[in-house]
Scaffold this motif. Structure first.
Motif, short mmCIF file in Angstrom:
data_model
loop_
_atom_site.label_atom_id
_atom_site.label_comp_id
_atom_site.label_asym_id
_atom_site.label_seq_id
_atom_site.Cartn_x
_atom_site.Cartn_y
_atom_site.Cartn_z
N PHE A 3 0.84 -1.19 0.00
CA PHE A 3 0.00 0.00 0.00
C PHE A 3 0.87 1.24 0.00
CE2 PHE A 3 -2.37 -3.15 2.47
CZ PHE A 3 -3.52 -3.20 1.72
N GLN A 4 1.31 1.67 -1.17
CA GLN A 4 1.94 2.99 -1.17
C GLN A 4 0.84 3.96 -1.52
OE1 GLN A 4 5.30 2.07 -3.88
NE2 GLN A 4 6.50 3.15 -2.37
N ASP A 5 0.49 4.78 -0.56
CA ASP A 5 -0.64 5.67 -0.77
C ASP A 5 -0.36 6.64 -1.91
OD1 ASP A 5 -2.70 7.69 -0.37
OD2 ASP A 5 -3.07 6.54 1.44
N HIS A 15 -8.95 0.35 0.51
CA HIS A 15 -7.84 1.26 0.75
C HIS A 15 -8.01 1.96 2.09
CE1 HIS A 15 -4.54 3.87 -0.20
NE2 HIS A 15 -5.26 4.87 0.24
N GLU A 63 -3.57 -5.87 -5.45
CA GLU A 63 -3.17 -4.59 -4.87
C GLU A 63 -3.40 -4.59 -3.36
OE1 GLU A 63 -4.31 0.07 -5.80
OE2 GLU A 63 -5.03 -1.48 -7.14
N THR A 85 -3.70 3.84 -4.81
CA THR A 85 -2.33 3.46 -4.49
C THR A 85 -1.44 3.69 -5.70
OG1 THR A 85 -2.62 1.19 -5.25
CG2 THR A 85 -3.15 1.62 -2.96
#
Length: 340
Positions: A21-23, A211, A259, A47
């Motif tokens: 989870f790279q925002d 998310h 994801e 993401t």
């Protein structure tokens, strides 16, 4: 500031979760303004990986994003993600994050190599009364229970296209596992889809929800993925369009599952294959959705009726499990082992 450093230096599992989870807000550091990030979020891209999974053409269709902007966004996203090749060993380490959700029957779990797998689409198809919806309901409960391999349990999203979801059924299954009724029902988010377009739109909401509560949701169920496509598109004339729309939806599902590391379970219907009588196939029925669905599902399970309450599950297609069969029973408490 001290605390930050302590957190940063602690390697291990946490780090893996983070890389998943790279925002999308990280793009701000690379010169993308907040308004544009908001536009991306409005179409369900939350993401950095989500950007990587979306084509430039699709991004250009987002209201207010010009080609130049899209190029800039893509470039910034590529800086944040390391290049795509891993050794098989590194990838196998990464696969350790995959979890399995039990079906409620040990035989059935063995057949699937532990249960319904995360980061994959598992499809169960069969005629009516073969236990597809019962399996969906049972998974709604078992996904909440802590399981093998340190699986913590989590929430479920259930998208219903045939109006077959019954909360009371979940209460019965909860009784079997001795868990609190209200708690079980609280952890299932339910949506009824009315058209195939609506079904697609719901997936945007699903992505946003996954998310928002990262790592909390573990399972997405679509009870009958094809039912609405069968209704909205009729005849051969609309087949090509139907399959394109279906392909987009399945690709979206696959991306969501990877994801956010969730399991996706879909059920499917059967069709009689009118050409099969000519070729003397043993079973002239086949799952609908054609090759598009066949290639999109990671694991396909065919269900058929045995005697009485017994049902037989067979691996129809799977990247790692051999073609075997397992017998399970449909009980008051959902899916269970067949008693000899």
């Amino acid at each position: 500031m001290k605390e930050d450093q302590v957190v940063a230096e602690e390697p291990g599992f946490q780090d893996e979760e983070e890389s998943l989870f790279q925002d999308i807000d990280l793009l701000q550091k690379h010169g993308i303004n907040v308004a544009d990030i908001k536009k991306l979020k409005s179409v369900g891209i939350c993401t950095i990986k989500g950007i990587q999974m979306t084509t430039r053409r699709a991004l250009c269709n987002v209201k207010g994003l010009s080609e130049a902007k899209v190029d800039k966004i893509k470039e910034a996203a590529n800086k944040l993600i390391e290049p795509g090749f891993l050794t098989a060993f590194e990838y196998s380490e990464k696969r350790k994050m995959v979890f399995h959700i039990t079906t409620g029957s040990q035989e059935f779990d063995k057949l699937l190599g532990g249960g319904i797998e995360s980061m994959a689409i598992t499809e169960a198809f069969g005629e009516f009364r073969t236990g597809k919806t019962q399996l969906s309901h049972t998974l709604c409960v078992t996904a909440q229970l802590p399981g093998a391999g340190g699986y913590p349990g989590g929430k479920i999203i259930f998208i219903d296209t045939e109006n077959t979801f019954r909360p009371d059924r979940l209460r019965d299954i909860a009784d079997r596992f001795n868990v609190d009724h209200d708690a079980v029902l609280d952890n299932v988010l339910y949506a009824r889809a009315y058209t195939s377009e609506h079904q697609m739109e719901l997936l945007d909401y699903v992505a946003a929800k996954f998310h928002e509560e990262a790592g909390i949701f573990k399972l997405l169920i679509i009870d009958s993925i094809m039912a609405l496509f069968r209704v909205d598109f009729s005849g051969r004339g609309e087949l090509a369009e139907r399959q394109q729309k279906l392909a987009q939806m399945l690709s979206r599902l696959q991306k969501i599952s990877e994801e956010y590391n969730v399991a996706v379970f879909v059920t499917n219907q059967m069709t009689a294959d009118p050409g099969a009588t000519m070729t003397f196939q043993a079973d002239p029925k086949k799952p609908i959705g054609g090759h598009i669905l066949a290639h999109a599902s990671t694991t396909r399970i065919s269900l058929r009726k045995g005697r009485g309450e017994l049902r037989i599950a067979k691996i129809y297609d799977s990247p790692e499990m051999p073609e075997n069969e397992a017998t399970f029973a449909i009980t008051a408490g959902g899916i269970g082992d067949a008693k000899e």
